[in-house]
Motif scaffolding. Structure first.
Motif, short mmCIF file in Angstrom:
data_model
loop_
_atom_site.label_atom_id
_atom_site.label_comp_id
_atom_site.label_asym_id
_atom_site.label_seq_id
_atom_site.Cartn_x
_atom_site.Cartn_y
_atom_site.Cartn_z
N ILE A 263 -4.31 3.00 -6.84
CA ILE A 263 -4.42 3.53 -5.48
C ILE A 263 -4.30 2.42 -4.45
N LEU A 264 -4.98 1.30 -4.68
CA LEU A 264 -4.87 0.16 -3.77
C LEU A 264 -3.45 -0.39 -3.76
N VAL A 265 -2.82 -0.42 -4.92
CA VAL A 265 -1.44 -0.91 -5.01
C VAL A 265 -0.50 -0.02 -4.20
N LEU A 266 -0.60 1.29 -4.40
CA LEU A 266 0.26 2.23 -3.68
C LEU A 266 0.05 2.13 -2.17
N GLN A 267 -1.21 2.08 -1.76
CA GLN A 267 -1.49 2.02 -0.32
C GLN A 267 -1.00 0.71 0.28
N HIS A 268 -1.18 -0.39 -0.44
CA HIS A 268 -0.74 -1.70 0.06
C HIS A 268 0.77 -1.74 0.23
N VAL A 269 1.49 -1.22 -0.75
CA VAL A 269 2.96 -1.29 -0.74
C VAL A 269 3.57 -0.32 0.28
N LEU A 270 2.95 0.85 0.45
CA LEU A 270 3.58 1.92 1.24
C LEU A 270 2.99 2.11 2.63
N ASN A 271 1.88 1.45 2.94
CA ASN A 271 1.23 1.66 4.24
C ASN A 271 2.18 1.40 5.40
N ARG A 272 2.29 2.37 6.27
CA ARG A 272 3.13 2.35 7.48
C ARG A 272 4.62 2.34 7.19
N ARG A 273 4.99 2.39 5.92
CA ARG A 273 6.40 2.57 5.56
C ARG A 273 6.73 4.05 5.41
N ILE A 274 5.73 4.81 4.95
CA ILE A 274 5.84 6.26 4.85
C ILE A 274 4.56 6.85 5.42
N PRO A 275 4.49 8.16 5.68
CA PRO A 275 3.23 8.75 6.14
C PRO A 275 2.12 8.54 5.12
N LEU A 276 0.89 8.64 5.60
CA LEU A 276 -0.27 8.42 4.75
C LEU A 276 -0.22 9.26 3.48
N LEU A 277 -0.52 8.63 2.35
CA LEU A 277 -0.56 9.34 1.08
C LEU A 277 -1.75 10.28 1.03
N LYS A 278 -1.52 11.54 0.70
CA LYS A 278 -2.59 12.52 0.50
C LYS A 278 -2.67 12.84 -0.99
N PHE A 279 -3.75 12.39 -1.63
CA PHE A 279 -3.92 12.53 -3.07
C PHE A 279 -4.57 13.85 -3.45
N PHE A 280 -4.17 14.41 -4.59
CA PHE A 280 -4.90 15.51 -5.21
C PHE A 280 -6.09 14.90 -5.95
N LEU A 281 -7.32 15.33 -5.60
CA LEU A 281 -8.52 14.74 -6.17
C LEU A 281 -9.33 15.76 -6.96
N LYS A 282 -10.07 15.26 -7.95
CA LYS A 282 -11.00 16.13 -8.67
C LYS A 282 -12.12 16.56 -7.73
N LYS A 283 -12.55 17.81 -7.88
CA LYS A 283 -13.58 18.37 -7.00
C LYS A 283 -14.84 17.51 -6.96
N GLU A 284 -15.19 16.91 -8.10
CA GLU A 284 -16.43 16.14 -8.19
C GLU A 284 -16.41 14.90 -7.28
N LEU A 285 -15.22 14.42 -6.93
CA LEU A 285 -15.14 13.19 -6.13
C LEU A 285 -15.59 13.37 -4.69
N ILE A 286 -15.77 14.61 -4.25
CA ILE A 286 -16.24 14.82 -2.88
C ILE A 286 -17.68 14.30 -2.73
N TRP A 287 -18.39 14.12 -3.85
CA TRP A 287 -19.77 13.64 -3.80
C TRP A 287 -19.87 12.12 -3.87
N VAL A 288 -18.76 11.42 -3.96
CA VAL A 288 -18.81 9.96 -3.95
C VAL A 288 -19.33 9.50 -2.59
N PRO A 289 -20.36 8.67 -2.55
CA PRO A 289 -20.94 8.25 -1.26
C PRO A 289 -19.89 7.67 -0.32
N ILE A 290 -19.91 8.09 0.90
CA ILE A 290 -19.05 7.65 2.00
C ILE A 290 -17.59 8.05 1.77
N MET A 291 -17.03 7.67 0.62
CA MET A 291 -15.62 7.92 0.35
C MET A 291 -15.32 9.41 0.28
#
Length: 305
Positions: free
Chosen positions: A105-133
């Motif tokens: 994820i860091l690799v993709l964001q680093h390489v593509l940031n501002r070259r294409i629109p922001l990446l919107k990832f499909f995430l597992k439902k459980e990840l909504i409970w990750v603190p802050i993120m």
């Protein structure tokens, strides 16, 4: 800026510094992201979205740029990237990639940031409970998927189709502002154990699943200008996130191919959704066979150096 590079430090200390900088960057941008997203929550009108959504994207891009900053400061990475020259931040993309580590994820964001629109990832439902993120991903309207097993769906048929509804709702929102819909087709990080359990026909990959991109294409296929097929290779082996933070990843290879969006032509008696699903599955199977061969070639070239 080479005089302030920290990659010479012992790995454990480097890991602590990188983790601290990553957390500070989160605490800098995520509160602002949430504050702006509240406006959209309170005023759920298209006119408001057209103003607020681009602002949220600019904040997210600044957050990603901050990640790139601490990565440059703490990591001595040899980047080998190709295929990103003619990309556009004003076009809709469907982005596909192999998946080995959270580092992807860091690799993709680093390489593509501002070259294409922001990446919107499909995430597992459980990840909504990750603190802050979890809150940040919610504010950016990443679709949260349940991803139930077939066995579970047989016992709870009422759950079938809910991921499709979530995807379609998300894609309807993405149609307003240029967006990159990101999908790891393998559905999980590739490991040798998972390959064996799947009896994967690929040397370096898990079997691809076409469900996510079928839903995305069905919901907003006419919006996508192209498919970006991305291959990430770590020549020294699949890294853990901790190994990355400690500066133990030295080489990253990223290959980007721009492909035409697949289209389906229903056969007589076949509905459009079924035709699209079958077309997408055949298409990703071919794509994955080519990707597996490419990874083998990259690794063989690196081993000869």
């Amino acid at each position: 800026m080479s005089f302030i590079m920290l990659h010479f430090l012992p790995a454990p200390l480097l890991g602590v510094i990188a983790s601290a900088l990553m957390l500070l960057n989160i605490l800098l941008w995520v509160p602002l992201l949430l504050a702006v997203s509240v406006i959209k929550l309170l005023l759920p009108f298209k006119a408001v979205r057209l103003v607020v959504d681009p602002l949220l994207l600019r904040i997210a891009e600044a957050w990603i740029a901050g990640n790139s900053g601490w990565m440059r400061l703490t990591q001595k990475l040899d980047w080998e990237v190709s295929g990103i020259k003619d990309l556009s931040p004003r076009q809709w993309y469907l982005v596909l990639c192999n998946h080995q580590s959270w580092v992807d994820i860091l690799v993709l964001q680093h390489v593509l940031n501002r070259r294409i629109p922001l990446l919107k990832f499909f995430l597992k439902k459980e990840l909504i409970w990750v603190p802050i993120m979890g809150l940040a991903w919610w504010a950016l309207e990443f679709p949260f998927m349940r991803r139930h097993s077939e066995a579970y769906l047989k016992q709870h048929p009422e759950e079938r189709g809910k991921d499709a509804t979530t995807t379609r709702k998300a894609c309807e929102k993405y149609a307003l502002v240029p967006t990159s819909v990101m999908n790891f087709l393998e559905g999980t990080r590739c490991t040798s154990a998972k390959q064996q359990r799947q009896q994967s026909p690929y040397q370096h990959l898990l079997k691809p699943k076409a469900g996510g991109i079928t839903l995305a294409l069905d919901a907003m296929g006419e919006k996508f200008g192209a498919v970006l097929d991305i291959t990430i290779v770590y020549p020294d082996g699949r890294p853990t996130f901790t190994e990355f933070l400690m500066g133990r990843v030295k080489n990253v290879v990223v290959r980007v191919r721009t492909l035409a969006v697949p289209h389906a032509q229903p056969a007589p008696g076949q509905n459009a959704e079924q035709a699209l699903r079958e077309t997408c599955q055949l298409w990703v199977n071919r794509l994955w066979a080519e990707k597996d061969t490419l990874i083998s070639q990259i690794l063989a070239d690196k081993n000869r150096l």
